[in-house]
Design a protein around this motif. Structure first.
Motif, short mmCIF file in Angstrom:
data_model
loop_
_atom_site.label_atom_id
_atom_site.label_comp_id
_atom_site.label_asym_id
_atom_site.label_seq_id
_atom_site.Cartn_x
_atom_site.Cartn_y
_atom_site.Cartn_z
N LYS A 107 4.50 0.67 -3.03
CA LYS A 107 4.28 -0.25 -1.94
C LYS A 107 3.51 -1.48 -2.40
O LYS A 107 2.74 -1.43 -3.35
CB LYS A 107 3.51 0.45 -0.80
CG LYS A 107 4.31 1.56 -0.11
CD LYS A 107 5.46 0.97 0.69
CE LYS A 107 6.35 2.05 1.29
NZ LYS A 107 7.44 1.48 2.09
N ASN A 108 3.71 -2.58 -1.67
CA ASN A 108 2.91 -3.77 -1.91
C ASN A 108 1.50 -3.56 -1.37
O ASN A 108 1.24 -2.61 -0.63
CB ASN A 108 3.55 -4.98 -1.23
CG ASN A 108 4.92 -5.32 -1.81
OD1 ASN A 108 5.18 -5.02 -2.98
ND2 ASN A 108 5.77 -5.93 -1.02
N TYR A 109 0.59 -4.46 -1.72
CA TYR A 109 -0.77 -4.33 -1.21
C TYR A 109 -1.43 -5.71 -1.13
O TYR A 109 -0.99 -6.67 -1.80
CB TYR A 109 -1.61 -3.41 -2.11
CG TYR A 109 -1.86 -3.94 -3.50
CD1 TYR A 109 -3.03 -4.63 -3.81
CD2 TYR A 109 -0.91 -3.76 -4.51
CE1 TYR A 109 -3.25 -5.12 -5.09
CE2 TYR A 109 -1.13 -4.25 -5.79
CZ TYR A 109 -2.29 -4.92 -6.07
OH TYR A 109 -2.51 -5.43 -7.33
N HIS A 131 0.28 -11.15 -0.89
CA HIS A 131 0.25 -9.78 -1.38
C HIS A 131 0.54 -9.72 -2.88
O HIS A 131 0.98 -10.70 -3.48
CB HIS A 131 1.27 -8.93 -0.63
CG HIS A 131 2.69 -9.30 -0.93
ND1 HIS A 131 3.31 -10.41 -0.37
CD2 HIS A 131 3.64 -8.73 -1.73
CE1 HIS A 131 4.55 -10.50 -0.81
NE2 HIS A 131 4.77 -9.49 -1.65
N GLU A 132 0.28 -8.55 -3.44
CA GLU A 132 0.66 -8.25 -4.82
C GLU A 132 1.73 -7.16 -4.78
O GLU A 132 1.73 -6.30 -3.90
CB GLU A 132 -0.54 -7.75 -5.62
CG GLU A 132 -1.67 -8.76 -5.77
CD GLU A 132 -1.35 -9.87 -6.74
OE1 GLU A 132 -0.38 -9.72 -7.53
OE2 GLU A 132 -2.06 -10.89 -6.73
N LYS A 133 2.63 -7.23 -5.74
CA LYS A 133 3.66 -6.19 -5.84
C LYS A 133 3.04 -4.91 -6.37
O LYS A 133 2.23 -4.93 -7.29
CB LYS A 133 4.79 -6.63 -6.79
CG LYS A 133 5.62 -7.79 -6.26
CD LYS A 133 6.55 -7.34 -5.15
CE LYS A 133 7.48 -8.46 -4.73
NZ LYS A 133 8.33 -8.05 -3.59
#
Length: 512
Positions: free
Chosen positions: A422-424, A416-418
């Motif tokens: 929310k993360n995504y 994931h990416e920060k």
């Protein structure tokens, strides 16, 4: 002034400005309840205008086109009476709330499919004698929404879904469970659609459809693969939703996408609506869903079920996760497949406990009958109502021969990416995970293929973090899984102690 094109940034700025026009008069989580029906009405109006213009070219006269459409509403997707067209709405300067309410009700009367969909909001509503939204605020809202054209060639078909996602993300996070229970982050929905990889002519079902996002992403994936080829047999979609406002949203969404979809209102667990003529459950090729996690139902729902859904056992009263899984399994054709988003604990709770555990015992039946194909652990802080990671569970009633008595576990916790708040999962991670599943392969620190024997040895714990080693990454595991491992370690200690006692006793030592 020419209408603006709606790229993502323009869309978000547009919606932010719209929300600010009713800020203070309406609670933030309810912004979407007023803004989205007006966006839908604007979309209907602009599409209707596009269709009138096309007919005008065909018949070389707008007057003839209007007359023909007035006589035969089937010439257009949805017929809009003059009072409900945006050009007339934006002209109103007095009694705007009443005018809007009358307009959407008129649209619903002229288009029976839209009854209970577009006409569920009273823009003229009062509380304690005071208007909920003043005419001045409604006028300002109309002016903002009128800046962007929403015709067939102006915006992507998912305009309403995109608007819904933004309004929920920006303003409804504070509403907690009520938001999260019917909203699935778009990247999770896209991942599920890529994994299911829909083929022409299949039927897709969501028993807790929410705003229709999972069905729509499956449809968009199909369109991405097959385009608009008239020779390609289209998909048919079915959904049931318990909340009226959310059901209306789903109906708006499928109408905007011109999907062949049947969305119904009702409580799926107590009263499933998609039935055969003999009263049995209708079965589908694919089932896709994100039910409310750890929902509570009384045991009577399971004990008195007339549809023979809970053949693997009754779940505990404090979590209906495996009730939903069994309902979906019962709704699958013999060669069907399902993908469901659940709390991580659904695949690990009860493992390692001594004695019987309802969730573990139901999970055992699914494993032993070789129905579990894949479990995907999602990153933490992805969902809007919890920071906990969820999982995607894939059940396949017709696993290919090379997958028999095997399961693919995928751990996406490092993909994931920060983000804020929310993360995504970025596009490349979605593509990578989908490829791992479709090619059924192991990838270091990401995926592992395990056998039924391995799952038995781990007391039917299916959590990917238990089997997929993260090289040098954060190996923190959820509390419920840590408890399982602690209990297992305790059991192993007792076994080792019993063996030691036996050996020492046989050697003549007094073991205390």
């Amino acid at each position: 002034m020419p209408a603006q094109k709606l790229d993502i940034k323009t869309l978000e700025n547009w919606l932010w400005e719209a929300a600010c026009k009713i800020r203070g008069e309406v609670d933030a989580p309810k912004y979407k309840d007023y803004i989205l029906p007006l966006i839908f009405l604007k979309r209907l109006s602009d599409v209707f205008e596009d269709e009138i213009l096309k007919l005008s070219e065909q018949y070389r006269s707008r007057e003839i086109a209007e007359k023909l459409v007035g006589q035969d509403h089937k010439l257009v997707r949805f017929y809009l009476p003059e009072t409900a067209r945006w050009e007339n709405i934006k002209k109103q300067t007095t009694r705007i709330g009443q005018y809007l309410t009358d307009a959407v009700r008129t649209v619903a009367r002229e288009n029976p499919k839209l009854q209970g969909v577009i006409d569920i909001v009273d823009f003229n509503a009062t509380t304690a004698g005071e208007r909920v939204i003043s005419d001045d605020s409604l006028k300002a809202l109309i002016d903002v929404l009128g800046r962007c054209r929403l015709g067939l060639d102006d915006v992507e078909p998912d305009i309403l879904g995109r608007a819904y996602e933004y309004l929920l993300r920006k303003f409804a996070e504070g509403s907690g469970q009520s938001a999260g229970e019917f909203y699935t982050p778009k990247e999770v929905a896209i991942l599920m659609a890529h994994i299911l990889d829909p083929l022409p002519g299949i039927e897709v079902y969501d028993p807790c459809a929410g705003s229709g996002g999972l069905l729509i992403k499956t449809y968009l994936r199909f369109k991405e693969k097959y385009g608009d080829n008239p020779k390609t047999k289209p998909l048919k979609f079915y959904g049931q939703e318990i909340l009226h406002a959310t059901y209306a949203m789903a109906k708006m969404n499928v109408f905007i996408h011109s999907m062949d979809a049947e969305i119904v209102l009702g409580d799926t667990m107590k009263t499933p609506k998609f039935l055969n003529s003999d009263g049995s459950l209708k079965k589908f090729d694919f089932v896709v869903a994100n039910p409310m996690w750890n929902q509570k139902f009384p045991q009577s729902v399971y004990e008195n079920d007339p549809y023979n859904r809970f053949i693997f056992g009754y779940p505990p009263s404090n979590s209906a996760d495996w009730a939903w899984i069994q309902h979906m399994h019962a709704s699958l054709k013999d060669n069907g497949k399902m993908a469901v988003v659940l709390d991580t604990g659904a695949v690990s709770r009860g493992s390692g406990n001594t004695g019987r555990d309802r969730e573990r015992d139901i999970r055992k039946e699914f494993v032993e009958q070789d129905l579990v194909e894949t479990v995907i652990l999602l990153p933490e802080n992805l969902f809007y109502n919890t920071t906990a990671p969820g999982i995607i569970l894939l059940i396949n009633k017709n696993k290919p021969e090379e997958r028999k008595n095997k399961m693919l576990l995928i751990n996406t916790s490092q993909l994931h990416e920060k983000g804020r708040p929310k993360n995504y999962l970025p596009d490349e991670s979605i593509a990578r995970v989908a490829r791992i599943y479709l090619e059924w392969k192991e990838e270091e620190s990401i995926s592992k293929i395990i056998t039924t024997d391995e799952v038995r040895r781990n007391d039917y714990n299916l959590s990917p973090s238990r089997y997929v080693a993260l090289n040098g990454g954060d190996e923190t595991i959820p509390v419920d899984e840590a408890m399982v491992e602690l209990l297992e370690a305790e059991e192993e200690r007792k076994e080792a102690e019993a063996k030691l006692k036996k050996v020492l006793t046989e050697l003549g030592f007094d073991y205390e």
